[in-house]
Every structure is written in structure tokens, then in C-alpha cells.
Motif scaffolding. Structure first.
Motif, PDB file in Angstrom:
ATOM      1  N   PRO A 283       0.809  -1.169   0.080  1.00 45.37           N
ATOM      2  CA  PRO A 283      -0.019  -0.027   0.169  1.00 45.37           C
ATOM      3  C   PRO A 283       1.030   1.265   0.152  1.00 45.37           C
ATOM      4  CG  PRO A 283      -0.691  -1.681   1.489  1.00 45.37           C
ATOM      5  CD  PRO A 283       0.687  -2.029   1.438  1.00 45.37           C
ATOM      6  N   HIS A 284       0.536   2.288  -0.912  1.00 42.15           N
ATOM      7  CA  HIS A 284       1.294   3.359  -1.073  1.00 42.15           C
ATOM      8  C   HIS A 284       1.349   4.233   0.373  1.00 42.15           C
ATOM      9  CE1 HIS A 284       1.266   3.864  -5.685  1.00 42.15           C
ATOM     10  NE2 HIS A 284       2.023   2.572  -5.137  1.00 42.15           N
ATOM     11  N   ASP A 285       0.118   4.403   0.809  1.00 40.43           N
ATOM     12  CA  ASP A 285      -0.025   5.117   2.243  1.00 40.43           C
ATOM     13  C   ASP A 285       0.739   4.576   3.515  1.00 40.43           C
ATOM     14  OD1 ASP A 285      -1.618   2.672   2.547  1.00 40.43           O
ATOM     15  OD2 ASP A 285      -3.023   3.699   3.668  1.00 40.43           O
ATOM     16  N   LEU A 286       1.048   3.230   3.393  1.00 44.20           N
ATOM     17  CA  LEU A 286       1.979   2.483   4.332  1.00 44.20           C
ATOM     18  C   LEU A 286       3.367   3.065   4.290  1.00 44.20           C
ATOM     19  CD1 LEU A 286       2.581   0.390   6.553  1.00 44.20           C
ATOM     20  CD2 LEU A 286       2.541  -1.243   4.742  1.00 44.20           C
ATOM     21  N   ILE A 287       3.845   2.881   2.905  1.00 42.75           N
ATOM     22  CA  ILE A 287       5.148   3.351   2.550  1.00 42.75           C
ATOM     23  C   ILE A 287       5.421   4.865   3.036  1.00 42.75           C
ATOM     24  CG2 ILE A 287       6.855   4.227   0.743  1.00 42.75           C
ATOM     25  CD1 ILE A 287       5.594   1.769  -0.738  1.00 42.75           C
ATOM     26  N   LEU A 288       4.546   5.735   2.614  1.00 45.45           N
ATOM     27  CA  LEU A 288       4.653   7.046   3.033  1.00 45.45           C
ATOM     28  C   LEU A 288       4.687   7.288   4.609  1.00 45.45           C
ATOM     29  CD1 LEU A 288       2.475   8.772   0.011  1.00 45.45           C
ATOM     30  CD2 LEU A 288       4.991   8.211   0.228  1.00 45.45           C
ATOM     31  N   ARG A 289       3.601   6.709   5.186  1.00 39.35           N
ATOM     32  CA  ARG A 289       3.631   6.840   6.502  1.00 39.35           C
ATOM     33  C   ARG A 289       4.790   6.455   7.340  1.00 39.35           C
ATOM     34  NH1 ARG A 289      -0.545   3.845   7.070  1.00 39.35           N
ATOM     35  NH2 ARG A 289       0.215   1.918   8.312  1.00 39.35           N
ATOM     36  N   LEU A 290       5.271   5.366   6.980  1.00 39.20           N
ATOM     37  CA  LEU A 290       6.515   5.118   7.632  1.00 39.20           C
ATOM     38  C   LEU A 290       7.829   6.029   7.106  1.00 39.20           C
ATOM     39  CD1 LEU A 290       6.418   1.084   6.782  1.00 39.20           C
ATOM     40  CD2 LEU A 290       6.100   2.323   8.882  1.00 39.20           C
ATOM     41  N   ILE A 291       7.904   6.573   6.016  1.00 38.72           N
ATOM     42  CA  ILE A 291       8.942   7.613   5.728  1.00 38.72           C
ATOM     43  C   ILE A 291       8.513   8.747   6.638  1.00 38.72           C
ATOM     44  CG2 ILE A 291       9.592   9.157   3.718  1.00 38.72           C
ATOM     45  CD1 ILE A 291      10.341   6.223   3.235  1.00 38.72           C
ATOM     46  N   ARG A 292       7.483   9.238   6.667  1.00 40.72           N
ATOM     47  CA  ARG A 292       7.266  10.313   7.542  1.00 40.72           C
ATOM     48  C   ARG A 292       7.549  10.053   8.880  1.00 40.72           C
ATOM     49  NH1 ARG A 292       2.239  10.997   4.175  1.00 40.72           N
ATOM     50  NH2 ARG A 292       2.341  13.049   2.969  1.00 40.72           N
ATOM     51  N   ARG A 293       7.607   8.841   9.610  1.00 36.01           N
ATOM     52  CA  ARG A 293       7.824   8.435  10.747  1.00 36.01           C
ATOM     53  C   ARG A 293       9.103   9.014  10.968  1.00 36.01           C
ATOM     54  NH1 ARG A 293       7.542   2.412  12.579  1.00 36.01           N
ATOM     55  NH2 ARG A 293       5.270   2.739  11.931  1.00 36.01           N
ATOM     56  N   LYS A 294      10.308   8.925   9.957  1.00 35.21           N
ATOM     57  CA  LYS A 294      11.494   9.097  10.183  1.00 35.21           C
ATOM     58  C   LYS A 294      12.059  10.596   9.974  1.00 35.21           C
ATOM     59  CE  LYS A 294      15.740   7.085  10.590  1.00 35.21           C
ATOM     60  NZ  LYS A 294      16.177   6.179  11.926  1.00 35.21           N
ATOM     61  N   MET A 295      11.339  10.945   8.912  1.00 35.33           N
ATOM     62  CA  MET A 295      11.907  12.482   8.472  1.00 35.33           C
ATOM     63  C   MET A 295      10.653  13.390   8.351  1.00 35.33           C
ATOM     64  SD  MET A 295      12.434  11.980   4.363  1.00 35.33           S
ATOM     65  CE  MET A 295      13.567  10.454   4.569  1.00 35.33           C
ATOM     66  N   ARG A 296      11.153  14.590   8.511  1.00 33.62           N
ATOM     67  CA  ARG A 296      10.022  15.772   8.568  1.00 33.62           C
ATOM     68  C   ARG A 296       9.884  16.499   7.045  1.00 33.62           C
ATOM     69  NH1 ARG A 296       8.658  18.898  13.434  1.00 33.62           N
ATOM     70  NH2 ARG A 296      10.601  18.169  14.023  1.00 33.62           N
ATOM     71  N   ASP A 297      10.854  16.064   6.123  1.00 33.91           N
ATOM     72  CA  ASP A 297      11.083  16.787   4.886  1.00 33.91           C
ATOM     73  C   ASP A 297       9.939  16.167   3.767  1.00 33.91           C
ATOM     74  OD1 ASP A 297      11.945  17.904   2.535  1.00 33.91           O
ATOM     75  OD2 ASP A 297      13.950  17.890   2.893  1.00 33.91           O
ATOM     76  N   GLU A 298       9.065  16.943   3.816  1.00 36.27           N
ATOM     77  CA  GLU A 298       7.724  16.573   2.869  1.00 36.27           C
ATOM     78  C   GLU A 298       8.168  16.755   1.434  1.00 36.27           C
ATOM     79  OE1 GLU A 298       4.830  15.536   3.198  1.00 36.27           O
ATOM     80  OE2 GLU A 298       5.078  15.106   5.287  1.00 36.27           O
ATOM     81  N   ARG A 299       9.320  17.322   1.086  1.00 39.39           N
ATOM     82  CA  ARG A 299       9.770  17.217  -0.199  1.00 39.39           C
ATOM     83  C   ARG A 299      10.274  16.020  -0.676  1.00 39.39           C
ATOM     84  NH1 ARG A 299      14.646  21.489  -0.056  1.00 39.39           N
ATOM     85  NH2 ARG A 299      14.734  20.344   1.861  1.00 39.39           N
ATOM     86  N   VAL A 300      10.752  15.143   0.017  1.00 40.81           N
ATOM     87  CA  VAL A 300      11.111  14.043   0.035  1.00 40.81           C
ATOM     88  C   VAL A 300      10.058  12.866  -0.371  1.00 40.81           C
ATOM     89  CG1 VAL A 300      12.635  12.060   0.512  1.00 40.81           C
ATOM     90  CG2 VAL A 300      13.306  14.279   1.126  1.00 40.81           C
ATOM     91  N   VAL A 301       9.023  13.116   0.796  1.00 37.96           N
ATOM     92  CA  VAL A 301       7.822  12.431   0.649  1.00 37.96           C
ATOM     93  C   VAL A 301       7.161  12.618  -0.618  1.00 37.96           C
ATOM     94  CG1 VAL A 301       5.906  11.816   1.555  1.00 37.96           C
ATOM     95  CG2 VAL A 301       7.721  12.448   3.286  1.00 37.96           C
ATOM     96  N   THR A 302       7.024  13.837  -1.011  1.00 37.33           N
ATOM     97  CA  THR A 302       6.339  14.025  -2.363  1.00 37.33           C
ATOM     98  C   THR A 302       6.894  13.453  -3.357  1.00 37.33           C
ATOM     99  OG1 THR A 302       5.469  16.228  -1.501  1.00 37.33           O
ATOM    100  CG2 THR A 302       5.515  15.915  -3.991  1.00 37.33           C
TER     101      THR A 302
END
Length: 468
Positions: A195-214
Motif C-alpha cells: 500500500p502506498h499510504d503505508l510506505i509514505l507513513r513509514l517515511i514520515r515517521r523518520k523524516m520531516r522533509d515533505e519534499r522527499v515524501v512528495t
């Protein structure tokens, strides 16, 4: 001990008074921290300014060199690695500028299908354009730097300094420690189902940089070209992108942490993993609870038809089995090997014998480089016998006439009269077992033509040591 002293009572787990004096008021060693303050502390610990690492000019250049060395097919824009190299610096400048401005967009990947080992089905592969590969490679190295310390010692997939051989040795060590039962769980279409939302949620758990998440979200949702038409991607990670293995590791690290928390012995390579336990009952409970965790918590479907609880010796993992505490090539892997040898030794392929032996030896060299850690003395010898039978049959077919074989017998040292009385059917498989055929096409004959013998590697296997 004097009166009024305080001593530690290991049974009670708290200080206890000794003597007539009243107990001292001993408070907690640290101030009590509320859940809200813990949450705020974790929030402040998140890593910032990650995007600067991704578009760093030096990192992009190293990513390009990695993509260049791997080569590969062109994406939907039909730009090859060679064509990209002609203007590499200009392209890298453009990538740098777009990433810095936040305007970089991924192109859809080109769908290709490759054979799936041990199955008639095909595995979907996504081929990104060269420019996207460079950005994905840069993302991969940055994420690897941030997450490597979080990964467990039982995760061997797509990590620097880790190998499949080490994963097998890790599994063998658990068996030696008494973990002889196994829960083998198969994730159904893992890369296509994340699931895409699972990947993005785990990425956000580690970093605050929304540019990378995007940027990662754009890579996941870039789409795929199938038969000339663009299809949306609402889930999954395209196999073929350099960042996909890293994203899969981040997702399955949740599984690793769950297994570690339960105290399980296990070993994982990418989405292939086995849980090692001491009894059949424990393996059954582990299978049930981990399946629930995968499906309900992570949203990853489990293929129950392929998942099983069995003794370790009956489970194939990465092409191997642990049998009597020794590493053995699995029957499935041996069957795939023989199927490939049959393809390379077709009697009507039209190539010279020298060319056939050269191509076959190239395959054998790569195969034994992986399966050479097996520890049974007879396996390679039996496979060598099968290979030589295939080549003898091929050579008889090329000689065509029995009289040609008679002349070869005379050249090999047979008495002339006996050679003339020998009649071999040149197109029959059974002929390869005849003594005259084995005498003419003997081991020296194959060695002179450069055939690689698997059995030459057996003594090395038995002395092999593993990096831990």
C-alpha cells in the motif's frame, strides 16, 4: 551493615529499610514524562533537510555511474544509457535544478515480463527511463543511510555487506541451536501489493522533509505503460526501479521488529522469509499470528496455498535446504538447473561443439558461484554426469554416421577390427551409456574442450567459512 542503612532487595525490586529509623522518602530517579512530551520529543528528533542530500551534485554523479555500470534497457522514451552518456553532464544539471525547485516528475515505467523461476507465470518488471533511474538511485542511497541502523541482524536482503549465503548460514545456525520447525510464509505479489499510504507513513515517521515524501509519492504513482497505454498505479512498487528494494526493506522492517519483539528466530531476504521454532505447535501458532499481523496491520496479502508449516529440512529457502544440519541444494533448484542445461544442450541448435561447451561453462561458472556453498559430496558429481550425457548425445548427433564414430574410436586407441565391429545408433539417447561412447568421449576429451566440472568445487565447499 549499620542501623538505618538502606539496602537493595533484589526480590522486591525496591529499596528496603534496615533498622529502627523511618523509611527515607526516595523519589523516582527521573521526572515523569507525559505521553505528549514523548510525542513532541520524537517529532523534534525527525530528520530534516533530506532533499538536499538527494539532489547533491556529487551524489547524483555517483548515482549516474551506478546506473551506467548496470546498463539495462531503455524506458518509454527509448533513450538508452549510451545515448544519455553523450550529454550526461547537461542531463545531470537539469535533474539537479528540477529536484531543487521541486518540479521533478517521474515518467511511467515500461512494462516487461520475465520468467518466474519454478513457475510458468511471468514476473512483471518495470523499466524506468534513465533519468528516473538516476533519481531513484540517489533516493536509494539517502534512504539507506537513514534506515540502515534500524534494520535487524536477521534481514539480509538488499543490504551492503549482506548476502544470500550469509542468510543460509544464519538459518543453519538456528537449526544447530535446536530450531528444527519452520513457518514459511509466502507474500502474494508483494511488490505489486504494497500500500502506498503505508510506505509514505513509514517515511514520515523518520523524516520531516515533505519534499522527499512528495518525490517518493510521485515515483510510486507515475503509472505504467502496458501495450502502449498508460495505466495508473494505486498500489505497489515497480520492480526494476533502484529505490524499490529500499522501500520494500522499510516496509518489511515492521515485520522484522514484530518478530524481534516476540523473540522469534527468523531469516529474511527481500520478501522471502522463514520463522524458525522448536516445535510444530509453536510453528503453527507463529504462522497464524504473523499472517494476521501481515494482513491486518500492514495490509499485505498472504498466499496460504504456498505458506506452510514443516520441518526445516522440507523447506526450500533461496534454493537451499538445511538437511542434517548441512546445506543442500533443494530438489526444485536442481530441477531448474537440469531444465536450463537441457536448453543449452539441444542437439539441433546448429552451433559448434566448442561454442556449446563455452556457453554451457559460462552458465555453470555463475551457477556454482551461487550454489557452491552446498556441503554434500555427491551432488555435483551426479550433476556432472548428467551434463556429460547431454553433451555426448549432442556430439553423436553432430557426427551423424556410425562410421564416423568408428573412425573416432580408432583415433582414441581402439583396435581397428573391434572398432569396425562396433555399431552405435547416433540419434538414440540410450547410446550415451554404451562403453565405446564413454571411452571416446571421456573426461579428458571434455576437459580439453574447456568444460567446467562442478565436482572440482566440492572440496572447497567442505572447507568454506562464512562471514558473520
Amino acid at each position: 551493615m549499620g542501623k538505618g542503612e538502606i539496602r537493595d532487595d533484589p526480590e522486591a525490586g525496591a529499596p528496603r529499610r534496615v533498622g529502627p529509623f523511618p523509611a527515607l522518602a526516595i523519589g523516582p530517579p527521573f521526572p515523569v514524562i507525559s505521553d505528549d512530551s514523548v510525542s513532541r520529543r520524537k517529532e523534534t528528533m525527525k530528520i530534516e533537510r533530506v532533499m538536499e542530500r538527494v539532489y547533491d551534485r556529487g551524489r547524483l554523479h555517483r548515482s549516474w555511474l551506478s546506473v551506467k555500470s548496470n546498463a539495462g534497457a531503455a524506458g518509454i522514451d527509448y533513450v538508452t544509457v549510451g545515448a544519455f552518456a553523450e550529454q550526461a553532464e547537461e542531463h545531470l544539471d537539469r535533474i539537479h535544478e528540477k529536484l531543487q525547485a521541486g518540479t521533478y516528475r517521474f515518467k511511467p515505467v515500461r512494462r516487461a515480463e520475465i520468467p518466474k523461476p519454478g513457475s510458468t507465470k511471468k514476473r512483471p518488471l518495470g523499466i524506468p527511463v534513465v533519468m528516473d533511474r538516476i533519481v531513484s538511485q540517489s533516493l536509494h542511497t539517502v534512504l539507506d543511510e537513514l534506515w540502515e541502523a534500524d534494520f535487524t541482524a536477521s534481514n539480509f536482503g538488499f543490504r551492503r555487506g549482506k548476502s544470500q549465503h550469509q542468510a543460509i548460514e544464519h538459518m543453519r545456525q538456528a537449526v544447530e541451536d535446536g530450531y528444527t520447525w519452520c513457518a514459511s510464509i509466502d507474500l502474494q505479489g508483494f511488490f505489486d501489493e504494497i500500500p502506498h499510504d503505508l510506505i509514505l507513513r513509514l517515511i514520515r515517521r523518520k523524516m520531516r522533509d515533505e519534499r522527499v515524501v512528495t518525490l517518493i509519492a510521485r515515483a510510486l504513482k507515475a503509472g505504467v505503460q502496458v501495450d502502449g497505454k498508460i495505466e495508473k498505479t494505486t498500489k505497489g512498487c515497480p520492480q526494476g526501479s533502484p529505490v524499490s528494494p529500499m522501500l520494500s526493506n522499510i516496509v518489511l522492517n515492521e515485520l522484522d521488529q514484530e518478530l524481534e519483539g516476540r523473540g522469534h528466530r527468523y531469516v529474511r531476504w527481500a520478501d522471502d522469509f522463514v520463522i524458525l521454532l522448536r516445535s510444530e505447535r509453536a510453528a503453527g501458532r507463529g504462522m497464524e499470528s504473523i499472517t494476521y499481523f501481515l494482513e491486518e496491520t500492514l495490509g499485505l496479502p498472504v498466499n496460504r496455498d504456498k505458506s506452510q508449516v514443516a520441518r526445516v529440512q522440507d523447506i526450500a529457502f533461496l534454493g537451499f535446504q538445511i538437511f542434517r544440519k548441512k546445506i543442500r541444494i533443494s530438489p526444485q533448484a536442481q530441477k531448474r538447473f537440469k531444465d536450463r542445461v537441457r536448453q543449452l544442450t539441444r542437439r539441433n541448435n546448429g552451433q559448434s561443439m566448442a561454442r556449446n561447451i563455452h556457453d554451457l561453462s559460462e552458465y555453470l561458472r555463475g551457477w556454482v558461484g551461487y550454489f557452491g556453498i552446498q556441503e554434500f559430496r555427491t551432488i555435483f558429481g551426479k550433476l556432472d554426469g548428467f551434463i556429460r550425457c547431454r553433451l555426448r548425445s549432442m556430439q553423436l548427433k553432430k557426427w551423424k554416421k556410425p562410421k564416423k564414430f568408428q573412425r573416432m574410436m580408432i583415433l582414441a586407441g581402439y583396435p581397428v577390427e573391434e572398432a569396425k565391429r562396433t555399431w552405435v545408433k547416433m540419434d538414440r539417447w540410450q547410446s550415451v551409456a554404451r562403453l565405446p561412447v564413454r571411452f571416446v568421449l571421456n573426461l579428458k576429451w571434455f576437459r580439453r574442450r574447456g568444460l567446467l566440472f562442478l565436482d572440482d568445487f566440492t572440496p572447497q565447499n567442505l572447507k568454506l567459512t562464512f562471514a558473520r
